[in-house]
Design a protein around this motif. Structure first.
Motif, short mmCIF file in Angstrom:
data_model
loop_
_atom_site.label_atom_id
_atom_site.label_comp_id
_atom_site.label_asym_id
_atom_site.label_seq_id
_atom_site.Cartn_x
_atom_site.Cartn_y
_atom_site.Cartn_z
N THR A 9 35.42 32.02 35.64
CA THR A 9 35.75 32.60 36.94
C THR A 9 35.10 33.97 37.06
O THR A 9 35.18 34.79 36.14
CB THR A 9 37.26 32.74 37.13
N GLU A 10 34.47 34.20 38.20
CA GLU A 10 33.87 35.50 38.49
C GLU A 10 34.56 36.10 39.70
O GLU A 10 34.71 35.43 40.73
CB GLU A 10 32.37 35.36 38.77
N SER A 11 35.00 37.33 39.56
CA SER A 11 35.58 38.05 40.69
C SER A 11 34.68 39.21 41.05
O SER A 11 34.12 39.88 40.18
CB SER A 11 36.98 38.57 40.35
N ALA A 12 34.51 39.45 42.35
CA ALA A 12 33.68 40.54 42.85
C ALA A 12 34.47 41.31 43.89
O ALA A 12 34.99 40.72 44.85
CB ALA A 12 32.39 40.00 43.44
N GLY A 13 34.58 42.61 43.72
CA GLY A 13 35.35 43.41 44.68
C GLY A 13 34.88 44.85 44.70
O GLY A 13 34.15 45.32 43.82
N CYS A 14 35.32 45.56 45.75
CA CYS A 14 35.03 46.98 45.89
C CYS A 14 36.28 47.75 45.49
O CYS A 14 37.29 47.71 46.21
CB CYS A 14 34.65 47.31 47.34
N THR A 15 36.25 48.43 44.39
CA THR A 15 37.44 49.12 43.91
C THR A 15 37.80 50.33 44.76
O THR A 15 38.92 50.81 44.70
CB THR A 15 37.24 49.58 42.46
N ASN A 16 36.86 50.83 45.58
CA ASN A 16 37.14 51.98 46.44
C ASN A 16 37.70 51.56 47.79
O ASN A 16 38.01 52.41 48.63
CB ASN A 16 35.88 52.81 46.65
N ASN A 17 37.83 50.26 48.03
CA ASN A 17 38.33 49.75 49.31
C ASN A 17 39.53 48.85 49.04
O ASN A 17 39.38 47.69 48.66
CB ASN A 17 37.24 48.98 50.05
N GLU A 18 40.73 49.38 49.23
CA GLU A 18 41.94 48.63 48.93
C GLU A 18 42.15 47.45 49.88
O GLU A 18 42.83 46.49 49.56
CB GLU A 18 43.17 49.55 49.00
N GLU A 57 30.54 51.02 47.46
CA GLU A 57 30.38 52.23 46.65
C GLU A 57 30.70 51.97 45.18
O GLU A 57 30.02 52.51 44.29
CB GLU A 57 31.31 53.31 47.18
N ASN A 58 31.69 51.15 44.91
CA ASN A 58 32.08 50.82 43.53
C ASN A 58 32.22 49.30 43.40
O ASN A 58 33.30 48.76 43.60
CB ASN A 58 33.40 51.50 43.15
N LEU A 59 31.11 48.63 43.10
CA LEU A 59 31.12 47.18 42.98
C LEU A 59 31.58 46.79 41.57
O LEU A 59 31.01 47.24 40.57
CB LEU A 59 29.73 46.62 43.24
N ASP A 60 32.62 45.95 41.49
CA ASP A 60 33.19 45.53 40.22
C ASP A 60 33.05 44.01 40.09
O ASP A 60 33.70 43.25 40.80
CB ASP A 60 34.67 45.94 40.17
N ILE A 61 32.18 43.57 39.19
CA ILE A 61 31.96 42.15 38.92
C ILE A 61 32.55 41.82 37.55
O ILE A 61 32.17 42.42 36.55
CB ILE A 61 30.46 41.80 38.91
N ARG A 62 33.47 40.87 37.51
CA ARG A 62 34.10 40.50 36.24
C ARG A 62 34.04 38.99 36.04
O ARG A 62 34.41 38.22 36.91
CB ARG A 62 35.55 40.96 36.21
N GLN A 63 33.57 38.61 34.87
CA GLN A 63 33.52 37.20 34.49
C GLN A 63 34.47 36.97 33.31
O GLN A 63 34.54 37.79 32.39
CB GLN A 63 32.10 36.79 34.09
N SER A 64 35.18 35.86 33.36
CA SER A 64 36.10 35.53 32.27
C SER A 64 36.16 34.01 32.09
O SER A 64 35.97 33.25 33.05
CB SER A 64 37.50 36.08 32.55
#
Length: 293
Positions: free
Chosen positions: A245-254, A216-223
């Motif tokens: 580094t790339e992180s991918a997670g669902c912020t609505n699913n703890e 539902e809330n896909l969060d992709i972050r590259q740094s």
């Protein structure tokens, strides 16, 4: 006789190995945010950049902003060469506020000082202008470039490090936020005996936040999580190792674990082109697809 010949061969091999041994390199220097405060503050633009040379960040900045005061106010910009893709290429002609117009205000600049051997080179970046200078073994004016290539946030110095004796590089980042996304671009600028110039463009990173079919809330972050000069040299210049580094997670699913992906690549010096080559084709391909999606 055979023993002597064998010993000579071993000695020759040892001498060749020793001669080819890579020279040590200094670790990267973190970019430092400066403030327009009295010189008693060690992070002030008016404090000496190093103890051995009584040169300050504001001394360097005033080569381009001649009337810059200790509060960050200025009205005049000297001509300065813009890099390719600059947001304001007209900077090359210089600028002065007309009579009656208010002064301009510089945001807190960033700086870094690189020591390598008997040399010390300073970089200061304010209002989109990168200025460099030799502090040791003797003060000497370097160069100045307008390096802002993104209309969003002002560029900053992220890292700096030596490339070889008498030459150092500053890593500058440009970035901006849009609703649900962040774009960040890096460029490498070197100050040496050939002047201040761009020697590498990249990497360009893309982070975003949006709904996805499986999340539902896909969060992709590259740094950019790693950059360092290596002891290995091509053309006399240190190779440069980078890690994104790339992180991918669902912020609505703890309960969901973030997925990490790392992109490692090494930049090597191209003597003919007088710049670094290399990068991550996989990272470039992924971001191109996402930006065109």
């Amino acid at each position: 006789m055979k023993v002597q010949m064998r010993n000579r061969a071993l000695l020759s091999a040892l001498l060749l190995t020793t001669a080819a041994a890579p020279a040590p390199v200094s670790p990267p220097v973190e970019g430092k945010v400066l403030v327009f405060e009295p010189a008693t503050n060690p992070g002030s633009v008016s404090a000496p950049l190093i103890r051995e040379a009584r040169i300050t960040a504001i001394d360097l900045l005033r080569r381009v902003f001649p009337d810059l005061d200790n509060k960050g106010q200025y009205r005049t910009i000297a001509p300065v060469r813009p890099v390719a893709g600059a947001t304001a290429p007209e900077m090359g002609a210089g600028y002065a506020q007309a009579n009656g117009e208010p002064s301009l205000t510089m945001q807190p600049p960033t700086s870094a000082v690189v020591r390598g051997g008997r040399h010390a080179i300073a970089f200061v970046l304010g209002a989109g202008v990168l200025v460099s200078d030799w502090l040791l073994p003797a003060p000497a004016a370097g160069g100045a470039l307008f390096v802002q290539i993104d209309p969003g946030d002002e560029p900053v110095i992220e890292r700096a490090f030596p490339l070889r004796e008498g030459e150092a590089a500053a890593l500058v980042s440009n970035s901006h936020w849009n609703p649900g996304e962040r774009v960040e671009s890096y460029r490498l600028y070197a100050q040496g005996f050939s002047g201040l110039r761009q020697v590498y463009g990249g990497p360009s990173l893309y982070s975003y936040f949006k709904p996805d079919a499986q999340c539902e809330n896909l969060d992709i972050r590259q740094s950019l999580t790693g950059i360092r000069p290596l002891a290995i040299r091509h053309g006399g210049y240190a190779d440069i190792a980078m890690e994104v580094t790339e992180s991918a997670g669902c912020t609505n699913n703890e309960d969901a674990d973030s997925k990490l992906r790392k992109f490692h690549f090494t930049l090597t010096w191209d003597a003919r082109a007088k710049r670094y080559r290399g990068g991550s084709p996989a990272l470039e391909r992924i971001n191109k697809l996402r930006l065109n999606d």
